[in-house]
Design a protein around this motif. Structure first.
Motif, PDB file in Angstrom:
ATOM      1  N   GLU A   1     -15.022  -5.908  28.185  1.00  0.00           N
ATOM      2  CA  GLU A   1     -14.911  -5.894  26.855  1.00  0.00           C
ATOM      3  C   GLU A   1     -13.366  -6.273  26.384  1.00  0.00           C
ATOM      4  OE1 GLU A   1     -14.633  -2.064  23.773  1.00  0.00           O
ATOM      5  OE2 GLU A   1     -15.835  -1.796  25.642  1.00  0.00           O
ATOM      6  N   VAL A   2     -13.638  -7.156  25.443  1.00  0.00           N
ATOM      7  CA  VAL A   2     -12.061  -7.713  24.897  1.00  0.00           C
ATOM      8  C   VAL A   2     -11.435  -6.538  24.149  1.00  0.00           C
ATOM      9  CG1 VAL A   2     -11.392  -9.381  23.254  1.00  0.00           C
ATOM     10  CG2 VAL A   2     -13.268  -9.883  24.631  1.00  0.00           C
ATOM     11  N   GLY A   3      -9.984  -6.661  24.467  1.00  0.00           N
ATOM     12  CA  GLY A   3      -9.286  -5.776  23.962  1.00  0.00           C
ATOM     13  C   GLY A   3      -7.838  -6.203  23.839  1.00  0.00           C
ATOM     14  N   LEU A   4      -6.866  -5.496  22.993  1.00  0.00           N
ATOM     15  CA  LEU A   4      -5.492  -6.116  23.074  1.00  0.00           C
ATOM     16  C   LEU A   4      -4.587  -5.749  24.244  1.00  0.00           C
ATOM     17  CD1 LEU A   4      -4.664  -4.206  19.605  1.00  0.00           C
ATOM     18  CD2 LEU A   4      -4.850  -6.709  19.961  1.00  0.00           C
ATOM     19  N   LEU A   5      -3.824  -6.850  24.551  1.00  0.00           N
ATOM     20  CA  LEU A   5      -2.798  -6.793  25.539  1.00  0.00           C
ATOM     21  C   LEU A   5      -1.701  -5.957  25.429  1.00  0.00           C
ATOM     22  CD1 LEU A   5      -2.240  -7.885  28.444  1.00  0.00           C
ATOM     23  CD2 LEU A   5      -1.334  -9.605  27.387  1.00  0.00           C
ATOM     24  N   GLY A   6      -1.474  -5.068  26.184  1.00  0.00           N
ATOM     25  CA  GLY A   6      -0.238  -4.147  26.348  1.00  0.00           C
ATOM     26  C   GLY A   6       0.527  -4.232  27.591  1.00  0.00           C
ATOM     27  N   VAL A   7       1.806  -4.559  27.592  1.00  0.00           N
ATOM     28  CA  VAL A   7       2.342  -4.707  28.803  1.00  0.00           C
ATOM     29  C   VAL A   7       3.599  -3.811  28.577  1.00  0.00           C
ATOM     30  CG1 VAL A   7       1.770  -7.236  29.134  1.00  0.00           C
ATOM     31  CG2 VAL A   7       3.711  -6.580  27.717  1.00  0.00           C
TER      32      VAL A   7
ATOM     33  N   LEU B   1       4.016   1.158  21.580  1.00  0.00           N
ATOM     34  CA  LEU B   1       3.272   2.236  21.562  1.00  0.00           C
ATOM     35  C   LEU B   1       3.184   2.712  22.866  1.00  0.00           C
ATOM     36  CD1 LEU B   1       1.558   4.081  20.226  1.00  0.00           C
ATOM     37  CD2 LEU B   1      -0.499   2.697  20.850  1.00  0.00           C
ATOM     38  N   ASN B   2       3.874   4.138  22.983  1.00  0.00           N
ATOM     39  CA  ASN B   2       3.968   4.578  24.212  1.00  0.00           C
ATOM     40  C   ASN B   2       4.691   3.756  25.278  1.00  0.00           C
ATOM     41  OD1 ASN B   2       2.957   6.973  23.254  1.00  0.00           O
ATOM     42  ND2 ASN B   2       0.910   6.241  23.920  1.00  0.00           N
ATOM     43  N   GLY B   3       5.715   2.922  24.988  1.00  0.00           N
ATOM     44  CA  GLY B   3       6.458   2.130  25.828  1.00  0.00           C
ATOM     45  C   GLY B   3       5.830   0.819  26.297  1.00  0.00           C
ATOM     46  N   TYR B   4       4.540   0.583  25.745  1.00  0.00           N
ATOM     47  CA  TYR B   4       3.836  -0.778  25.811  1.00  0.00           C
ATOM     48  C   TYR B   4       4.307  -1.628  24.658  1.00  0.00           C
ATOM     49  CZ  TYR B   4       0.950   1.125  29.639  1.00  0.00           C
ATOM     50  OH  TYR B   4       0.895   1.705  31.053  1.00  0.00           O
ATOM     51  N   TRP B   5       4.362  -2.747  24.950  1.00  0.00           N
ATOM     52  CA  TRP B   5       4.563  -3.738  23.979  1.00  0.00           C
ATOM     53  C   TRP B   5       3.269  -4.674  23.909  1.00  0.00           C
ATOM     54  CZ3 TRP B   5       4.804  -9.312  24.364  1.00  0.00           C
ATOM     55  CH2 TRP B   5       5.150  -9.984  23.088  1.00  0.00           C
ATOM     56  N   PHE B   6       2.775  -4.611  22.688  1.00  0.00           N
ATOM     57  CA  PHE B   6       1.541  -5.498  22.091  1.00  0.00           C
ATOM     58  C   PHE B   6       1.734  -6.805  21.962  1.00  0.00           C
ATOM     59  CE2 PHE B   6       0.302  -1.192  22.704  1.00  0.00           C
ATOM     60  CZ  PHE B   6      -0.857  -0.940  23.413  1.00  0.00           C
TER      61      PHE B   6
ATOM     62  N   PHE C   1      -9.717  -9.728  28.457  1.00  0.00           N
ATOM     63  CA  PHE C   1     -10.457  -8.810  29.139  1.00  0.00           C
ATOM     64  C   PHE C   1     -10.716  -8.850  30.620  1.00  0.00           C
ATOM     65  CE2 PHE C   1     -12.983 -12.995  29.386  1.00  0.00           C
ATOM     66  CZ  PHE C   1     -13.335 -13.002  30.668  1.00  0.00           C
ATOM     67  N   ARG C   2     -10.874  -7.722  31.288  1.00  0.00           N
ATOM     68  CA  ARG C   2     -10.616  -7.793  32.764  1.00  0.00           C
ATOM     69  C   ARG C   2     -11.978  -7.889  33.393  1.00  0.00           C
ATOM     70  NH1 ARG C   2      -8.214  -2.127  34.942  1.00  0.00           N
ATOM     71  NH2 ARG C   2     -10.423  -1.643  34.326  1.00  0.00           N
ATOM     72  N   ASP C   3     -11.879  -8.525  34.520  1.00  0.00           N
ATOM     73  CA  ASP C   3     -13.398  -8.770  35.416  1.00  0.00           C
ATOM     74  C   ASP C   3     -13.420  -7.599  36.326  1.00  0.00           C
ATOM     75  OD1 ASP C   3     -12.008  -9.892  37.653  1.00  0.00           O
ATOM     76  OD2 ASP C   3     -12.540 -11.712  37.245  1.00  0.00           O
ATOM     77  N   ARG C   4     -14.335  -7.866  37.197  1.00  0.00           N
ATOM     78  CA  ARG C   4     -14.616  -6.766  38.213  1.00  0.00           C
ATOM     79  C   ARG C   4     -13.518  -6.798  39.264  1.00  0.00           C
ATOM     80  NH1 ARG C   4     -19.945  -4.227  37.782  1.00  0.00           N
ATOM     81  NH2 ARG C   4     -21.271  -5.210  36.278  1.00  0.00           N
TER      82      ARG C   4
ATOM     83  N   HIS D   1      -7.130 -14.248  29.319  1.00  0.00           N
ATOM     84  CA  HIS D   1      -6.406 -14.342  27.840  1.00  0.00           C
ATOM     85  C   HIS D   1      -7.729 -15.124  26.985  1.00  0.00           C
ATOM     86  CE1 HIS D   1      -4.432 -16.018  24.255  1.00  0.00           C
ATOM     87  NE2 HIS D   1      -3.842 -14.773  24.297  1.00  0.00           N
ATOM     88  N   VAL D   2      -8.336 -14.486  25.977  1.00  0.00           N
ATOM     89  CA  VAL D   2      -9.258 -15.258  25.238  1.00  0.00           C
ATOM     90  C   VAL D   2      -8.904 -15.769  23.766  1.00  0.00           C
ATOM     91  CG1 VAL D   2     -11.217 -14.074  26.659  1.00  0.00           C
ATOM     92  CG2 VAL D   2     -10.631 -13.259  24.289  1.00  0.00           C
TER      93      VAL D   2
END
Length: 105
Positions: free
Chosen positions: A3-9, A30-35, A41-44, A50-51
């Motif tokens: 599922e595609v979502g926002l990248l937080g690092v 947000l909670n120490g993560y930078w967006f 998305f992440r695969d198995r 990055h899309v």
């Protein structure tokens, strides 16, 4: 997964903020993560892909269309274009993706 979502690092080498732009910094943390604004998305196998960037995603009646991913698919499957761009236009108040391609001379 998938599922595609926002990248937080988060980490010691991640930016602490934008120079002289505390408002922009606040909106990206947000909670120490930078967006970053990246859509991923992440695969198995736990690989991340990055899309697109959130500001470039096109919201249509049929769902969200990723301009970058769509361009890559078109270029991989069509032998003629050297480059292309996917853009959104309004039809009857709904977004509709379209494609412009650059053909070799």
């Amino acid at each position: 997964m998938g599922e595609v979502g926002l990248l937080g690092v988060k980490g010691l080498t991640v930016t602490l903020g934008y120079w002289n732009e505390s408002g922009r910094t606040y909106r990206r943390l947000l909670n120490g993560y930078w967006f970053s604004g990246g859509l991923v998305f992440r695969d198995r196998a736990d690989r991340f892909y990055h899309v697109d960037r959130a500001v470039d995603a096109m919201h249509t009646a049929a769902g969200t269309v990723s301009s970058v991913l769509t361009e890559e698919i078109l270029l991989a499957r069509l032998p003629e274009p050297d480059d292309c761009v996917v853009v959104a236009s309004e039809q009857d108040g709904r977004g509709s993706p379209g494609c412009c391609s650059g053909l070799p001379p």
